[in-house]
Design a protein around this motif. Structure first.
Motif, PDB file in Angstrom:
ATOM      1  N   GLY A  14       4.813  -2.772 114.347  1.00  0.00           N
ATOM      2  CA  GLY A  14       4.327  -1.430 114.644  1.00  0.00           C
ATOM      3  C   GLY A  14       5.423  -0.379 114.613  1.00  0.00           C
ATOM      4  N   ILE A  15       6.492  -0.655 113.899  1.00  0.00           N
ATOM      5  CA  ILE A  15       7.581   0.317 113.800  1.00  0.00           C
ATOM      6  C   ILE A  15       7.166   1.404 112.825  1.00  0.00           C
ATOM      7  CG2 ILE A  15       9.972   0.665 113.064  1.00  0.00           C
ATOM      8  CD1 ILE A  15      10.468  -2.294 113.857  1.00  0.00           C
ATOM      9  N   ALA A  16       7.302   2.641 113.248  1.00  0.00           N
ATOM     10  CA  ALA A  16       6.933   3.769 112.384  1.00  0.00           C
ATOM     11  C   ALA A  16       8.008   3.991 111.336  1.00  0.00           C
ATOM     12  CB  ALA A  16       6.758   5.030 113.221  1.00  0.00           C
ATOM     13  N   LEU A  17       7.595   3.941 110.099  1.00  0.00           N
ATOM     14  CA  LEU A  17       8.501   4.253 108.998  1.00  0.00           C
ATOM     15  C   LEU A  17       8.210   5.667 108.540  1.00  0.00           C
ATOM     16  CD1 LEU A  17       8.184   0.960 106.916  1.00  0.00           C
ATOM     17  CD2 LEU A  17      10.056   1.632 108.433  1.00  0.00           C
ATOM     18  N   PRO A  18       9.222   6.433 108.110  1.00  0.00           N
ATOM     19  CA  PRO A  18       8.968   7.785 107.649  1.00  0.00           C
ATOM     20  C   PRO A  18       8.045   7.780 106.438  1.00  0.00           C
ATOM     21  CG  PRO A  18      11.234   7.136 107.170  1.00  0.00           C
ATOM     22  CD  PRO A  18      10.617   6.041 107.976  1.00  0.00           C
ATOM     23  N   VAL A  19       7.109   8.720 106.416  1.00  0.00           N
ATOM     24  CA  VAL A  19       6.186   8.816 105.300  1.00  0.00           C
ATOM     25  C   VAL A  19       6.965   9.110 104.022  1.00  0.00           C
ATOM     26  CG1 VAL A  19       4.253  10.112 104.351  1.00  0.00           C
ATOM     27  CG2 VAL A  19       4.307   9.582 106.776  1.00  0.00           C
ATOM     28  N   HIS A  20       7.867  10.048 104.095  1.00  0.00           N
ATOM     29  CA  HIS A  20       8.695  10.429 102.953  1.00  0.00           C
ATOM     30  C   HIS A  20      10.074  10.757 103.486  1.00  0.00           C
ATOM     31  CE1 HIS A  20       5.235  10.791 100.269  1.00  0.00           C
ATOM     32  NE2 HIS A  20       4.609  11.363 101.270  1.00  0.00           N
ATOM     33  N   SER A  21      11.098  10.366 102.779  1.00  0.00           N
ATOM     34  CA  SER A  21      12.436  10.704 103.247  1.00  0.00           C
ATOM     35  C   SER A  21      12.985  11.905 102.506  1.00  0.00           C
ATOM     36  CB  SER A  21      13.369   9.501 103.118  1.00  0.00           C
ATOM     37  OG  SER A  21      13.407   9.067 101.776  1.00  0.00           O
ATOM     38  N   ALA A  22      12.893  11.930 101.192  1.00  0.00           N
ATOM     39  CA  ALA A  22      13.480  13.042 100.465  1.00  0.00           C
ATOM     40  C   ALA A  22      12.671  13.444  99.250  1.00  0.00           C
ATOM     41  CB  ALA A  22      14.911  12.696 100.055  1.00  0.00           C
ATOM     42  N   GLY A  23      11.597  12.778  98.973  1.00  0.00           N
ATOM     43  CA  GLY A  23      10.775  13.131  97.822  1.00  0.00           C
ATOM     44  C   GLY A  23       9.782  14.209  98.184  1.00  0.00           C
ATOM     45  N   PRO A  24       9.086  14.738  97.189  1.00  0.00           N
ATOM     46  CA  PRO A  24       8.071  15.759  97.487  1.00  0.00           C
ATOM     47  C   PRO A  24       6.871  15.149  98.205  1.00  0.00           C
ATOM     48  CG  PRO A  24       8.006  15.174  95.170  1.00  0.00           C
ATOM     49  CD  PRO A  24       9.177  14.447  95.765  1.00  0.00           C
ATOM     50  N   ILE A  25       6.181  15.988  98.947  1.00  0.00           N
ATOM     51  CA  ILE A  25       4.932  15.604  99.605  1.00  0.00           C
ATOM     52  C   ILE A  25       3.840  16.440  98.958  1.00  0.00           C
ATOM     53  CG2 ILE A  25       3.622  15.609 101.752  1.00  0.00           C
ATOM     54  CD1 ILE A  25       6.234  15.335 103.256  1.00  0.00           C
ATOM     55  N   ILE A  26       2.783  15.798  98.532  1.00  0.00           N
ATOM     56  CA  ILE A  26       1.682  16.488  97.864  1.00  0.00           C
ATOM     57  C   ILE A  26       0.383  16.100  98.555  1.00  0.00           C
ATOM     58  CG2 ILE A  26       0.435  16.821  95.687  1.00  0.00           C
ATOM     59  CD1 ILE A  26       3.069  15.893  94.274  1.00  0.00           C
ATOM     60  N   GLY A  27      -0.420  17.107  98.893  1.00  0.00           N
ATOM     61  CA  GLY A  27      -1.704  16.823  99.514  1.00  0.00           C
ATOM     62  C   GLY A  27      -2.337  18.086 100.070  1.00  0.00           C
ATOM     63  N   ARG A  28      -3.433  17.891 100.760  1.00  0.00           N
ATOM     64  CA  ARG A  28      -4.134  19.018 101.380  1.00  0.00           C
ATOM     65  C   ARG A  28      -3.355  19.428 102.627  1.00  0.00           C
ATOM     66  NH1 ARG A  28      -9.703  20.749 101.209  1.00  0.00           N
ATOM     67  NH2 ARG A  28     -10.061  22.119 102.984  1.00  0.00           N
ATOM     68  N   ALA A  29      -2.922  20.661 102.658  1.00  0.00           N
ATOM     69  CA  ALA A  29      -2.109  21.164 103.767  1.00  0.00           C
ATOM     70  C   ALA A  29      -2.985  21.718 104.885  1.00  0.00           C
ATOM     71  CB  ALA A  29      -1.164  22.250 103.271  1.00  0.00           C
ATOM     72  N   THR A  30      -2.638  21.359 106.098  1.00  0.00           N
ATOM     73  CA  THR A  30      -3.234  21.938 107.295  1.00  0.00           C
ATOM     74  C   THR A  30      -2.202  22.895 107.871  1.00  0.00           C
ATOM     75  OG1 THR A  30      -4.445  19.899 107.748  1.00  0.00           O
ATOM     76  CG2 THR A  30      -4.146  21.423 109.594  1.00  0.00           C
ATOM     77  N   VAL A  31      -2.619  24.103 108.205  1.00  0.00           N
ATOM     78  CA  VAL A  31      -1.711  25.094 108.771  1.00  0.00           C
ATOM     79  C   VAL A  31      -1.574  24.839 110.266  1.00  0.00           C
ATOM     80  CG1 VAL A  31      -1.345  27.552 109.215  1.00  0.00           C
ATOM     81  CG2 VAL A  31      -2.233  26.798 106.991  1.00  0.00           C
ATOM     82  N   ILE A  32      -0.326  24.639 110.699  1.00  0.00           N
ATOM     83  CA  ILE A  32      -0.026  24.450 112.126  1.00  0.00           C
ATOM     84  C   ILE A  32       0.253  25.808 112.751  1.00  0.00           C
ATOM     85  CG2 ILE A  32       1.531  23.366 113.798  1.00  0.00           C
ATOM     86  CD1 ILE A  32      -0.304  21.421 112.108  1.00  0.00           C
ATOM     87  N   ASP A  33       1.080  26.599 112.089  1.00  0.00           N
ATOM     88  CA  ASP A  33       1.331  27.994 112.460  1.00  0.00           C
ATOM     89  C   ASP A  33       1.800  28.708 111.196  1.00  0.00           C
ATOM     90  OD1 ASP A  33       4.124  27.534 112.190  1.00  0.00           O
ATOM     91  OD2 ASP A  33       4.389  27.248 114.328  1.00  0.00           O
ATOM     92  N   GLY A  34       2.255  29.940 111.330  1.00  0.00           N
ATOM     93  CA  GLY A  34       2.589  30.757 110.168  1.00  0.00           C
ATOM     94  C   GLY A  34       3.703  30.251 109.287  1.00  0.00           C
TER      95      GLY A  34
END
Length: 168
Positions: A14-34
């Motif tokens: 159950g160790i959390a591995l980073p989703v991405h370390s240095a590559g681009p992230i592509i997907g539907r963005a949710t706005v947290i703040d501005g």
């Protein structure tokens, strides 16, 4: 240990591995703040820009006030909805371990630059190294967004609220 074994052990424990370390992230963005998005569970701080905080108010130029932080987040959400998915290119990890990046809509426009040009964020010179100076000058000249009235720089508002000296 082979990399595949490491992954198996990490997942099993159950160790959390980073989703991405240095590559681009592509997907539907949710706005947290501005100036913060989330894509595929990864918080992304938009590099070189600083938008008003969600609790922050600004003067509207006609003697009234409005929630400029909420307005910035809403405008960002509308802008991103016009062309999905969003792609964010990695710049660095910040002190909160957030992914800091430059993001783009599917049809090409840079999100960070649009935020400043539309008056929904300021060029944060400390980090941008002047990348968005022209966009900010355009927003000021047009009286767009926060430039239509008086406002406190977001970094100053955060520091004041925390009882600290601004570091911007």
């Amino acid at each position: 240990m082979k990399p595949s074994h490491f992954l198996f052990v990490a997942v099993s424990l159950g160790i959390a591995l980073p989703v991405h370390s240095a590559g681009p992230i592509i997907g539907r963005a949710t706005v947290i703040d501005g100036d913060t998005l989330e894509i595929k569970g990864e918080r992304i701080r938009l590099h070189g820009v600083d938008a008003p905080e969600s609790w922050q108010t600004c003067e509207d130029g006609d003697g009234g006030t409005y929630r400029c932080g909420k307005e910035a987040a809403f405008a960002l959400d509308q802008f991103l909805a016009e062309s999905r998915p969003t792609r964010c290119e990695f710049v660095e990890r910040d002190r909160y371990k957030r992914f800091v990046g430059v993001c783009f809509r599917a049809d090409g426009p840079e999100v960070n630059r649009w935020l400043v040009r539309s008056g929904n964020a300021v060029n944060w010179e400390k980090y941008s190294k002047g990348a968005y100076v022209g966009a900010e000058q355009l927003a000021r000249a047009r009286g767009a967004g926060i430039w239509r009235g008086k406002f406190q720089l977001p970094c100053q508002a955060r520091a004041e609220r925390a009882g600290q000296e601004p570091a911007c």
